[in-house]
Design a protein around this motif. Structure first.
Motif, PDB file in Angstrom:
ATOM      1  N   PRO A 131      51.205  56.520   2.264  1.00 55.18           N
ATOM      2  CA  PRO A 131      50.782  57.294   3.435  1.00 55.18           C
ATOM      3  C   PRO A 131      50.941  58.796   3.249  1.00 55.18           C
ATOM      4  O   PRO A 131      50.265  59.581   3.921  1.00 55.18           O
ATOM      5  N   ARG A 168      56.796  59.769  10.679  1.00 55.04           N
ATOM      6  CA  ARG A 168      56.033  59.079   9.652  1.00 55.04           C
ATOM      7  C   ARG A 168      55.432  57.782  10.189  1.00 55.04           C
ATOM      8  O   ARG A 168      55.774  57.337  11.289  1.00 55.04           O
ATOM      9  N   GLN A 169      54.561  57.192   9.375  1.00 53.46           N
ATOM     10  CA  GLN A 169      53.761  56.064   9.851  1.00 53.46           C
ATOM     11  C   GLN A 169      54.584  54.830  10.209  1.00 53.46           C
ATOM     12  O   GLN A 169      54.134  54.003  11.000  1.00 53.46           O
ATOM     13  N   TYR A 202      47.910  54.695  12.133  1.00 52.40           N
ATOM     14  CA  TYR A 202      48.578  55.997  12.135  1.00 52.40           C
ATOM     15  C   TYR A 202      47.545  57.035  11.733  1.00 52.40           C
ATOM     16  O   TYR A 202      46.983  56.973  10.638  1.00 52.40           O
ATOM     17  N   GLN A 252      55.777  51.758  15.281  1.00 52.11           N
ATOM     18  CA  GLN A 252      54.727  50.766  15.085  1.00 52.11           C
ATOM     19  C   GLN A 252      54.675  49.804  16.269  1.00 52.11           C
ATOM     20  O   GLN A 252      55.652  49.577  16.954  1.00 52.11           O
TER      21      GLN A 252
END
Length: 395
Positions: free
Chosen positions: A111, A188-189, A158, A193
């Motif tokens: 990513p 961050r990705q 994302y 979630q």
């Protein structure tokens, strides 16, 4: 036409879920009367249909049309899927797809490289040779084993706005060795979630004197409301110079969460847009900005689903939306669409004075995609369409 499953469903799943999840921006208590009226005056005209025009199964309309004139005077239009092939021609009536992919999406599982799935969603050029582009980049963690604790696309999605550059009139774009992040969530990705996260779907870039502007939407997070935010720079060749509006000034610089721990303050959401802004032009005579966007019926500000327009003097305060074209959009449930959806609106005046088609006279073309629905599934059978519109400044 066949296309990868994630590509085929991106528009339906992506925008329909965003419409449900992104809360509408609160409207001003008393909206200003419209500055301009935009009305349809021509029938639909198919610009691109994959069955007739595509190079392969990746060539389907999948984002808002963006245009510029290159250094040879050719018209260049980006509106396709993740290979980002351009339509080129001497004018808007003679566009043909260029089968060389100028910015392929490489499906990279890292990513931090921002090279998974990319859409060119805005361009700007001063000379037709060097072209700056804003890219809607999706890290689709569900397609990379071990990168997401969920299986669903949107739960792992994302999104970041990054910049790339072409030095050959948009025939090829260079990804910098260090990704040029313009708008990113400050995490961050793998954080948060379970829902889609980040900045997505930039509008076209428009010019006002030495300044350049675009609007892009955010899904929101702790401390940041969801909705569109306005960005400005005086040097689009420097991606790090873009700053977001904080409600008083253009002060917010978004860092790369894979290379920085900065925690920027929230950007100010711009009303009345419920989600992404499709396109912006400036009316040459009145100097009023006009934006087009899609909205789902909400029983109040948007009585029916379709495309709406709104106008502004400063890109910050926008007046009451006016319906331009009614129809089920990608914000609506496809099961009740009647077999066809409309999406990705933009306004382009083929007689624009500027090289970047960010101005319009008393007539322009509404560009948009139509998408065929089978049952409750949005298919890859979609066309890029245009319709003539008239623009009238209101007294």
């Amino acid at each position: 036409m066949k296309i990868r499953s994630n590509a085929r469903t991106r528009a339906a799943a992506h925008l329909f879920a965003i419409a449900l999840a992104v809360a509408p921006v609160p409207a001003r208590a008393a909206g200003d009367p419209p500055l301009a009226s935009v009305t349809l005056v021509g029938p639909p005209d198919i610009v691109f249909t994959p069955k007739r025009d595509a190079c392969d199964g990746d060539d389907v309309p999948d984002t808002n049309a963006r245009a510029f004139r290159d250094g040879e005077g050719q018209v260049v239009v980006f509106a396709m899927h993740t290979k980002n092939r351009a339509l080129r021609g001497p004018d808007f009536d003679h566009l043909r797809i260029d089968c060389r992919p100028p910015l392929p999406s490489n499906g990279n599982a890292d990513p931090a490289l921002y090279d998974d799935a990319s859409w060119i969603t805005a361009t700007w050029t001063e000379d037709g040779r060097r072209v700056e582009a804003l890219v809607h980049h999706e890290f689709q963690a569900n397609t990379h084993p071990g990168r997401c604790s969920f299986k669903e696309y949107l739960a792992c999605w994302y999104n970041t706005v990054v910049a790339v550059t072409s030095r050959d009139g948009g025939r090829s774009f260079e990804r910098p060795k260090v990704p040029a992040v313009v708008a990113a969530a400050p995490f961050r990705q793998d954080v948060g979630q379970g829902r889609h996260r980040g900045f997505f779907n930039p509008s076209n870039i428009v010019g006002d004197g030495a300044a350049r502007y675009f609007l892009t939407s955010t899904t929101g997070w702790s401390g940041q409301n969801s909705g569109p935010c306005l960005f400005r720079t005086t040097n689009p060749q420097d991606p790090g110079s873009w700053r977001a509006y904080d409600g008083r000034a253009f002060s917010i610089r978004y860092g790369d969460p894979y290379r920085s721990t900065s925690q920027p303050k929230p950007c100010e959401n711009v009303a009345p847009f419920p989600a992404p802004v499709g396109g912006i032009v400036r009316h040459r005579a009145s100097r009023a900005w006009i934006a087009v966007f899609q909205a789902k019926a909400d029983g109040s500000r948007f009585p029916v689903s379709g495309f709406y327009t709104t106008s502004s003097r400063d890109l910050i305060r926008w007046d009451e939306p006016r319906l331009l074209l009614a129809g089920a959009t990608l914000y609506d449930d496809p099961c009740g669409s009647g077999g066809r959806l409309i999406a990705y609106p933009s306004l382009i005046d083929r007689q624009a004075v500027g090289r970047n088609f960010d101005d319009a006279g008393d007539h322009a073309d509404l560009y948009f995609a139509t998408l065929r629905v089978e049952g409750c599934t949005v298919t890859s059978d979609r066309d890029l369409v245009r319709r003539r519109v008239a623009i009238r400044v209101l007294p």
